[in-house]
Design a protein around this motif. Structure first.
Motif, PDB file in Angstrom:
ATOM      1  N   LEU A  20       0.837  -1.186   0.000  1.00  0.00           N
ATOM      2  CA  LEU A  20       0.000   0.000   0.000  1.00  0.00           C
ATOM      3  C   LEU A  20       0.877   1.243   0.000  1.00  0.00           C
ATOM      4  CD1 LEU A  20      -2.646  -0.986   2.707  1.00  0.00           C
ATOM      5  CD2 LEU A  20      -2.594  -1.559   0.266  1.00  0.00           C
ATOM      6  N   SER A  21       0.388   2.285  -0.658  1.00  0.00           N
ATOM      7  CA  SER A  21       1.075   3.574  -0.676  1.00  0.00           C
ATOM      8  C   SER A  21       0.166   4.660  -0.126  1.00  0.00           C
ATOM      9  CB  SER A  21       1.487   3.943  -2.105  1.00  0.00           C
ATOM     10  OG  SER A  21       2.355   2.987  -2.660  1.00  0.00           O
ATOM     11  N   CYS A  22       0.767   5.668   0.434  1.00  0.00           N
ATOM     12  CA  CYS A  22       0.025   6.819   0.948  1.00  0.00           C
ATOM     13  C   CYS A  22       0.814   8.074   0.573  1.00  0.00           C
ATOM     14  CB  CYS A  22      -0.152   6.715   2.456  1.00  0.00           C
ATOM     15  SG  CYS A  22      -0.832   8.209   3.231  1.00  0.00           S
ATOM     16  N   ALA A  23       0.339   8.755  -0.445  1.00  0.00           N
ATOM     17  CA  ALA A  23       1.005   9.973  -0.906  1.00  0.00           C
ATOM     18  C   ALA A  23       0.517  11.164  -0.104  1.00  0.00           C
ATOM     19  CB  ALA A  23       0.734  10.183  -2.393  1.00  0.00           C
ATOM     20  N   ALA A  24       1.442  11.892   0.472  1.00  0.00           N
ATOM     21  CA  ALA A  24       1.086  13.028   1.323  1.00  0.00           C
ATOM     22  C   ALA A  24       1.392  14.345   0.622  1.00  0.00           C
ATOM     23  CB  ALA A  24       1.843  12.957   2.641  1.00  0.00           C
ATOM     24  N   SER A  25       0.601  15.350   0.936  1.00  0.00           N
ATOM     25  CA  SER A  25       0.850  16.709   0.470  1.00  0.00           C
ATOM     26  C   SER A  25       0.449  17.684   1.565  1.00  0.00           C
ATOM     27  CB  SER A  25       0.084  16.999  -0.821  1.00  0.00           C
ATOM     28  OG  SER A  25      -1.293  16.817  -0.648  1.00  0.00           O
ATOM     29  N   GLY A  26       1.079  18.845   1.549  1.00  0.00           N
ATOM     30  CA  GLY A  26       0.771  19.861   2.545  1.00  0.00           C
ATOM     31  C   GLY A  26       1.590  19.756   3.820  1.00  0.00           C
ATOM     32  N   PHE A  27       2.424  18.714   3.915  1.00  0.00           N
ATOM     33  CA  PHE A  27       3.318  18.548   5.050  1.00  0.00           C
ATOM     34  C   PHE A  27       4.381  17.529   4.672  1.00  0.00           C
ATOM     35  CE2 PHE A  27       2.423  14.358   6.935  1.00  0.00           C
ATOM     36  CZ  PHE A  27       1.319  13.992   6.199  1.00  0.00           C
ATOM     37  N   THR A  28       5.393  17.379   5.511  1.00  0.00           N
ATOM     38  CA  THR A  28       6.500  16.468   5.223  1.00  0.00           C
ATOM     39  C   THR A  28       6.364  15.199   6.046  1.00  0.00           C
ATOM     40  OG1 THR A  28       7.950  18.346   4.745  1.00  0.00           O
ATOM     41  CG2 THR A  28       9.006  16.234   5.186  1.00  0.00           C
ATOM     42  N   VAL A  29       6.220  14.067   5.354  1.00  0.00           N
ATOM     43  CA  VAL A  29       6.032  12.782   6.036  1.00  0.00           C
ATOM     44  C   VAL A  29       7.171  12.486   7.000  1.00  0.00           C
ATOM     45  CG1 VAL A  29       6.078  10.280   5.630  1.00  0.00           C
ATOM     46  CG2 VAL A  29       4.550  11.751   4.285  1.00  0.00           C
ATOM     47  N   SER A  30       8.388  12.734   6.581  1.00  0.00           N
ATOM     48  CA  SER A  30       9.549  12.361   7.394  1.00  0.00           C
ATOM     49  C   SER A  30       9.682  13.201   8.664  1.00  0.00           C
ATOM     50  CB  SER A  30      10.831  12.470   6.566  1.00  0.00           C
ATOM     51  OG  SER A  30      11.033  13.805   6.135  1.00  0.00           O
ATOM     52  N   ASP A  72       9.311   6.906   1.728  1.00  0.00           N
ATOM     53  CA  ASP A  72      10.258   7.419   0.742  1.00  0.00           C
ATOM     54  C   ASP A  72      10.230   8.936   0.877  1.00  0.00           C
ATOM     55  OD1 ASP A  72      11.510   8.450  -1.562  1.00  0.00           O
ATOM     56  OD2 ASP A  72      10.976   6.671  -2.736  1.00  0.00           O
ATOM     57  N   ASN A  73      11.270   9.478   1.463  1.00  0.00           N
ATOM     58  CA  ASN A  73      11.274  10.917   1.730  1.00  0.00           C
ATOM     59  C   ASN A  73      11.250  11.738   0.442  1.00  0.00           C
ATOM     60  OD1 ASN A  73      11.447  10.145   4.389  1.00  0.00           O
ATOM     61  ND2 ASN A  73      13.639  10.571   4.575  1.00  0.00           N
ATOM     62  N   SER A  74      11.880  11.241  -0.598  1.00  0.00           N
ATOM     63  CA  SER A  74      11.924  11.990  -1.858  1.00  0.00           C
ATOM     64  C   SER A  74      10.549  12.074  -2.518  1.00  0.00           C
ATOM     65  CB  SER A  74      12.922  11.353  -2.827  1.00  0.00           C
ATOM     66  OG  SER A  74      12.471  10.066  -3.230  1.00  0.00           O
ATOM     67  N   LYS A  75       9.709  11.094  -2.228  1.00  0.00           N
ATOM     68  CA  LYS A  75       8.348  11.078  -2.792  1.00  0.00           C
ATOM     69  C   LYS A  75       7.302  11.525  -1.770  1.00  0.00           C
ATOM     70  CE  LYS A  75       9.324   7.405  -6.128  1.00  0.00           C
ATOM     71  NZ  LYS A  75       8.959   6.064  -6.620  1.00  0.00           N
ATOM     72  N   ASN A  76       7.743  11.799  -0.548  1.00  0.00           N
ATOM     73  CA  ASN A  76       6.818  12.188   0.526  1.00  0.00           C
ATOM     74  C   ASN A  76       5.677  11.173   0.646  1.00  0.00           C
ATOM     75  OD1 ASN A  76       6.526  14.087   2.640  1.00  0.00           O
ATOM     76  ND2 ASN A  76       4.872  15.135   1.553  1.00  0.00           N
ATOM     77  N   THR A  77       6.045   9.924   0.633  1.00  0.00           N
ATOM     78  CA  THR A  77       5.070   8.828   0.586  1.00  0.00           C
ATOM     79  C   THR A  77       5.354   7.797   1.662  1.00  0.00           C
ATOM     80  OG1 THR A  77       4.677   9.145  -1.786  1.00  0.00           O
ATOM     81  CG2 THR A  77       4.126   6.986  -0.869  1.00  0.00           C
ATOM     82  N   LEU A  78       4.287   7.300   2.252  1.00  0.00           N
ATOM     83  CA  LEU A  78       4.328   6.240   3.268  1.00  0.00           C
ATOM     84  C   LEU A  78       3.909   4.937   2.609  1.00  0.00           C
ATOM     85  CD1 LEU A  78       4.456   5.710   6.462  1.00  0.00           C
ATOM     86  CD2 LEU A  78       1.964   5.968   6.368  1.00  0.00           C
TER      87      LEU A  78
END
Lengths: 118, 111
Positions: A20-30, A72-78
């Motif tokens: 599963l992927s979770c793409a985030a926007s509006g903040f930094t996942v890491s 993946d910090n470069s993709k801001n994705t969990l």
């Protein structure tokens, strides 16, 4: 605006795998704690896994050794790698942003459905 | 499995007040960990309603309020409206289990 968009769910046979992927926007996942929470059909909420901003990971006993949370910090994705899937893993999987040491979730994604069946 | 116990259902007429209880133990609510509440409207994702026992995020009407005492917490909804019909979940941290624990969930019906 904070947004979380999950993807990757689907139908898989028992014993199979899914990521599963979770793409985030509006903040930094890491920079945040991030969790996966699931909800079996018609049932309540169950916390699944957590990743700290520092990278430490934690799991519910029900998935320990089978699921792996990562980002993946470069993709801001969990991500949630799910192996050795069982029928009881069937659920909607939500990613959620954790409010650090206050231990609650302030933003949730729309969820992605995982069905484990032969 | 849920370690926080909620009533399966509550109901009330428009304009009335209802409360939803959340009972825990000495390893979660009784240990001083805060209780948080989420609202899940039919077919939608959970939404944070109350955090830190009694704090409302921006945009949540003041008709919703939370309290905590001992090993229990409560969510009160005053001036019930039809759009309040939803499932409500409490959540806390448990020191003897793995991190987050949720309540069993309560279905609110507006009559």
């Amino acid at each position: 605006e904070v947004q979380l968009v999950e993807s990757g769910g689907g139908l898989v046979q028992p014993g199979g795998s899914l990521r599963l992927s979770c793409a985030a926007s509006g903040f930094t996942v890491s920079s945040n704690y991030m969790s996966w929470v699931r909800q079996a059909p018609g049932k309540g909420l169950e916390w699944v896994s957590l990743i700290y901003s520092g990278g430490s990971t934690y799991y519910a006993d029900s998935v320990k050794g089978r699921f792996t949370i990562s980002r993946d910090n470069s993709k801001n994705t969990l991500y949630l790698q799910m192996n050795s899937l069982r029928a009881e893993d069937t659920a909607i999987y939500y990613c959620a942003r954790d409010v650090g040491d206050d231990w609650y979730f302030d933003y949730w994604g729309q969820g992605t459905l995982v069905s484990v069946s032969s | 499995q849920s370690v926080l116990t909620q009533p399966p259902s509550v109901s009330g007429a428009p304009g009335q007040r209802v409360t939803i209880s959340c009972t825990g133990s000495s390893s979660n609510i009784g240990a001083g960990y805060d209780v948080h509440w989420y609202q899940q409207l039919p077919g939608t994702t959970p939404k944070l309603l109350i955090h830190g026992n009694s704090n409302r995020p921006s945009g949540v009407p003041d008709r919703f309020s939370g309290s905590q005492s001992g090993t229990s917490a409560s969510l009160a909804i005053t001036g019930l409206q039809a759009e309040d019909e939803a499932d409500y979940y409490c959540q806390s941290y448990d020191s003897s289990l793995s991190f987050y624990v949720f309540g069993t969930g309560t279905k609110l019906t507006v009559l």
